[in-house]
Every structure is written in C-alpha cells, then in structure tokens.
Design an enzyme around this catalytic site. Structure first.
Site, PDB file in Angstrom:
ATOM      1  N   TRP A 101      -3.967  -4.393  -8.105  1.00  0.00           N
ATOM      2  CA  TRP A 101      -2.641  -4.268  -7.471  1.00  0.00           C
ATOM      3  C   TRP A 101      -1.628  -5.149  -8.178  1.00  0.00           C
ATOM      4  O   TRP A 101      -0.482  -4.745  -8.410  1.00  0.00           O
ATOM      5  CB  TRP A 101      -2.716  -4.606  -5.984  1.00  0.00           C
ATOM      6  CG  TRP A 101      -3.609  -3.693  -5.209  1.00  0.00           C
ATOM      7  CD1 TRP A 101      -4.718  -4.041  -4.494  1.00  0.00           C
ATOM      8  CD2 TRP A 101      -3.497  -2.261  -5.072  1.00  0.00           C
ATOM      9  NE1 TRP A 101      -5.295  -2.927  -3.931  1.00  0.00           N
ATOM     10  CE2 TRP A 101      -4.569  -1.824  -4.261  1.00  0.00           C
ATOM     11  CE3 TRP A 101      -2.589  -1.310  -5.549  1.00  0.00           C
ATOM     12  CZ2 TRP A 101      -4.757  -0.482  -3.923  1.00  0.00           C
ATOM     13  CZ3 TRP A 101      -2.781   0.028  -5.215  1.00  0.00           C
ATOM     14  CH2 TRP A 101      -3.857   0.421  -4.407  1.00  0.00           C
ATOM     15  N   ASP A 174       2.978 -10.011  -2.761  1.00  0.00           N
ATOM     16  CA  ASP A 174       2.337  -8.853  -2.143  1.00  0.00           C
ATOM     17  C   ASP A 174       1.268  -9.416  -1.214  1.00  0.00           C
ATOM     18  O   ASP A 174       0.276  -9.993  -1.662  1.00  0.00           O
ATOM     19  CB  ASP A 174       1.716  -7.967  -3.234  1.00  0.00           C
ATOM     20  CG  ASP A 174       0.928  -6.792  -2.654  1.00  0.00           C
ATOM     21  OD1 ASP A 174       0.784  -6.698  -1.418  1.00  0.00           O
ATOM     22  OD2 ASP A 174       0.449  -5.965  -3.463  1.00  0.00           O
ATOM     23  N   LYS A 198      -3.452  -2.611   6.692  1.00  0.00           N
ATOM     24  CA  LYS A 198      -4.608  -3.505   6.625  1.00  0.00           C
ATOM     25  C   LYS A 198      -4.642  -4.488   7.792  1.00  0.00           C
ATOM     26  O   LYS A 198      -5.593  -4.495   8.544  1.00  0.00           O
ATOM     27  CB  LYS A 198      -4.657  -4.222   5.284  1.00  0.00           C
ATOM     28  CG  LYS A 198      -5.210  -3.280   4.208  1.00  0.00           C
ATOM     29  CD  LYS A 198      -4.514  -3.343   2.900  1.00  0.00           C
ATOM     30  CE  LYS A 198      -5.004  -2.246   1.967  1.00  0.00           C
ATOM     31  NZ  LYS A 198      -4.230  -2.138   0.756  1.00  0.00           N
TER      32      LYS A 198
HETATM   33  C1  LIG Z   1      -3.696  -1.699  -0.370  1.00  0.00           C
HETATM   34  C2  LIG Z   1      -2.898  -2.549  -1.254  1.00  0.00           C
HETATM   35  C3  LIG Z   1      -1.805  -2.050  -1.970  1.00  0.00           C
HETATM   36  C4  LIG Z   1      -1.405  -0.592  -1.931  1.00  0.00           C
HETATM   37  O1  LIG Z   1      -0.811  -0.294  -0.726  1.00  0.00           O
HETATM   38  P1  LIG Z   1      -0.177   1.150  -0.440  1.00  0.00           P
HETATM   39  O2  LIG Z   1       0.465   0.910   0.891  1.00  0.00           O
HETATM   40  O3  LIG Z   1      -1.303   2.120  -0.418  1.00  0.00           O
HETATM   41  O4  LIG Z   1       0.803   1.444  -1.496  1.00  0.00           O
HETATM   42  C5  LIG Z   1      -1.068  -2.934  -2.725  1.00  0.00           C
HETATM   43  N1  LIG Z   1      -1.394  -4.227  -2.794  1.00  0.00           N
HETATM   44  C6  LIG Z   1      -2.457  -4.738  -2.139  1.00  0.00           C
HETATM   45  C7  LIG Z   1      -2.763  -6.181  -2.257  1.00  0.00           C
HETATM   46  C8  LIG Z   1      -3.237  -3.913  -1.352  1.00  0.00           C
HETATM   47  O5  LIG Z   1      -4.287  -4.405  -0.694  1.00  0.00           O
END
Ligand SMILES: *Cc1c(COP(=O)(O)O)cnc(C)c1O
Length: 360
Positions: A101, A174, A198
């Site tokens: 990511w 993020d 999540k």
């Molecule tokens: C799941 C995840 C993403 C992607 O998220 P989407 O909402 O599917 O775009 C990005 N960064 C991290 C750290 C993630 O766990």
C-alpha cells in the site's frame, strides 16, 4: 457453527452494530423508510453525517484546525488525492516504503511532483519498519507513511512516529488498518486517511482527517471532487455520500466511544500478545516480521514446513476460523484481529494451533 471472522477487510463488526444496521434497513430513525431509500438530505441522515464527523474529532482529541470528511473511492483514491492537493509539480515529498500500500501511494504521488523514498524495507520483503530516514533531500512538502502494513503485519510504534514527527512539518498517514486501534496523539498528523472497512465501518466510506492550514498551496486548479476544500465547504455532501456505509461507520464510532479507546488499546495489545506468544512457542509456526515491529492488528505467520500450511487451513476451517489465509502475494497465514475481534476468537485460533501441533 458460529464463524470467527479473521478477514483483513472488509472485516469483523461488533454484533450490536450489525443489529442496529439491520434495524435501519427496515426503518431508519422512525422515518418509516429504509435507510437504503432515503434522501441524503433528510434531516436524520444529515445528523448522522455531522455526528460521525464530530465523533471522529472527539475520539482523536483534535481541535477545530482539523476537518473530517467521508469520501468515496477507498484509501486507494487518497494515493492521488493527497499529492494532488499538497504537492506542486516542482516540490518534493518524502515517502517511506513499508509495503504494497505504501508503494502504491508513492507511485501515484510521482504523477504530481518529485518523490523521494526516504526509507524502505522492500529489499527484505517488508519484514520491518525502517528506523532511520534519509532527510538529505529536504525540504519535503510532506512525509507520507503507512502506520500499519496490513499485508505484511508490521506497525509503526509510537516512539518512532514521534521521532519522525520531529523531523517534518507535515506528516501524512494512511491509517486504514489501525485507525482507532490505540491511544495515540492524533495531532502528530496533518492528514490521516483510512478506508472504513477495517476498523471503522464497512466498505464504501473513506475517512479523511485534515489540518486545514496545509490546504490551498498548489497552483493548479483542482477538479471539484478531488479538492478537499470543496468537500469541507459542503460538509461531505458535495455529491451523494455512501449513506449506508457512513451510517455503519457512525454506529462503529459510537461503539468505539462506549468501549473507550484506552480499553480497546489494552484489549488489542492483550490479544496480539497472546497470539504472538503462541506463535513463538510453537515448533511448527513462526512469525514473519521483526518482533519490535509486529502489528497488533494483522498477525502474519507461516509454517517452517510450508507443506503443512494447507493442512492447518483444513483444520481451521473445521473450527469455523474464517479468513486466516495470508494475502495472495505473501501466502502463509494472517489473522486480522481488529477492534471487534473478541479475545475468545484469538483463544480459538491458539487452541487450533495447539491441536494441530499435538496431532503431528
Ligand atoms: C486496505 C488498505 C488500503 C486499500 O484500501 P481501499 O479502501 O480498498 O482502497 C490501503 N492502505 C492500507 C494500509 C490498507 O490496509
């Protein structure tokens, strides 16, 4: 059989949230209509949207310098939205590459300016969080990190976050897979984003928390849907928001508030500690990453003898343990133990590991 949900995202929700969400599909806020069919301008939903945004600020202990948005497009859309809003073509941003990511984020940022990878664990299969960073390319407009690496099972510790904060004016994170998992000084960050699916709700809503003063410095004209300022002015209602996903997130936030962030943090620490202890005690399994960087949210492990892995998968299935397979790019196992995972779920996984070992 009751299933125990270890999926990495979308992922486990508190039972009370599921029950409230079901009830709202029948009749939302006494309107006599389903939440799936009401206008997003209906007063009870506007209250949910405003309430959820305020609740995020409250849980994070942030003041009015910050704005909270619910956007769409997932965390992945923030990979371009962040640099589009912050980085003029000639400026440089520092990115720390700690996983798939993080790498995705820096790849997109290159479309909008200069990107320096100031630290990376890519060469060791992302098995740790780098503790030193190359600041020689300063000034960086901002530094971008991924606080928890969902696929690999590493997480930034708080002391390292604070140390990094001391070296930059603008820190972007993020936080998709560890938002609201621990008590932390959220004002360390100038921009936080997270897909809600999540630890903060269901798929379809993306949380963005931004310090207003970092906006407005780029020279290009931003498309409206990309411009954080437009979404701020419109209170996250510039277009139709994901009504149901925002409602579910609101329910989760209320649940988090009831539990208390501090209690959740202790709970998460205890769950993770027990599971890692079981892995370390096992003769069959081993952890994948540096011990000091182990994630409290995504516990990744493999078998010394990889041929045993499908057999453990089989056993886990018979115990109702769902979603423990590692990301398709990594293999092995990954138990995601987000806020809503009860300690009994972790105990069931540990019991299955011990049973597996005893049978061999
Ligand atoms: C799941 C995840 C993403 C992607 O998220 P989407 O909402 O599917 O775009 C990005 N960064 C991290 C750290 C993630 O766990």
């Amino acid at each position: 059989m009751n299933k125990i949900n270890f999926y990495s995202g979308p992922s486990i929700l508190p039972l009370s949230v599921l029950e409230q969400a079901k009830a709202a599909i029948d009749d939302f806020a006494g309107m006599g209509l389903s939440i799936l069919e009401i206008s997003h301008r209906a007063k009870p939903f506007v209250e949910v949207m405003d309430g959820a945004r305020a609740m995020i600020k409250e849980l994070m202990g942030l003041d009015d310098d910050y704005e909270v948005l619910y956007l769409q497009g997932g965390a992945s859309s923030q990979f371009h939205m962040v640099p589009y809003n912050l980085l003029n073509g000639t400026e440089t941003a520092g990115y720390i590459d700690t996983g798939t990511w993080a790498h995705g984020a820096l790849t997109e940022a290159r479309l909008f300016g200069e990107v320096h990878v100031i630290a990376s664990s890519k060469d060791s299969y992302y098995d740790h969080i780098p503790k030193t960073w190359d600041m020689s390319g300063k000034p960086y407009k901002y530094i971008h990190i991924t606080t928890n690496n969902t696929i690999y099972g590493t997480q930034w510790d708080i002391a390292s976050l604070q140390r990094l904060r001391g070296q930059t004016d603008t820190l972007v994170a993020d936080m998709s897979s560890d938002i609201f998992s621990r008590e932390i000084d959220y004002s360390m960050f100038d921009l936080i984003y997270a897909g809600a699916q999540k630890n903060a709700g269901v798929a379809g809503a993306t949380i963005v928390v931004v310090r207003k003063s970092i906006l407005g410095s780029v020279k290009w004209t931003l498309p409206k849907m990309i411009d954080y300022r437009v979404h701020i002015e419109n209170a996250s209602m510039k277009n139709t928001p994901s009504v149901f996903a925002v409602y579910c997130s609101y329910l989760v936030l209320n649940w988090i508030k009831e539990q208390g962030l501090k209690n959740l943090y202790l709970h998460n620490e205890r769950k993770a500690q027990r599971l890692y202890e079981a892995i370390d005690d096992s003769k069959i399994f081993k952890g994948n990453v540096a011990k000091e960087d182990r994630s409290m949210m995504n516990v990744c492990f493999t078998a010394h003898d990889r041929a045993l892995e499908p057999k453990f998968s089989e056993l886990a299935k018979t115990k109702g343990l769902v979603g423990i397979e590692g990301h398709r790019s990594v293999g092995g196992f990954r138990a995601s133990i987000y806020n809503a995972m009860p300690e009994s779920g972790v105990e069931a996984l540990i019991a299955a590991m011990k049973e597996f070992e005893a049978r061999l």
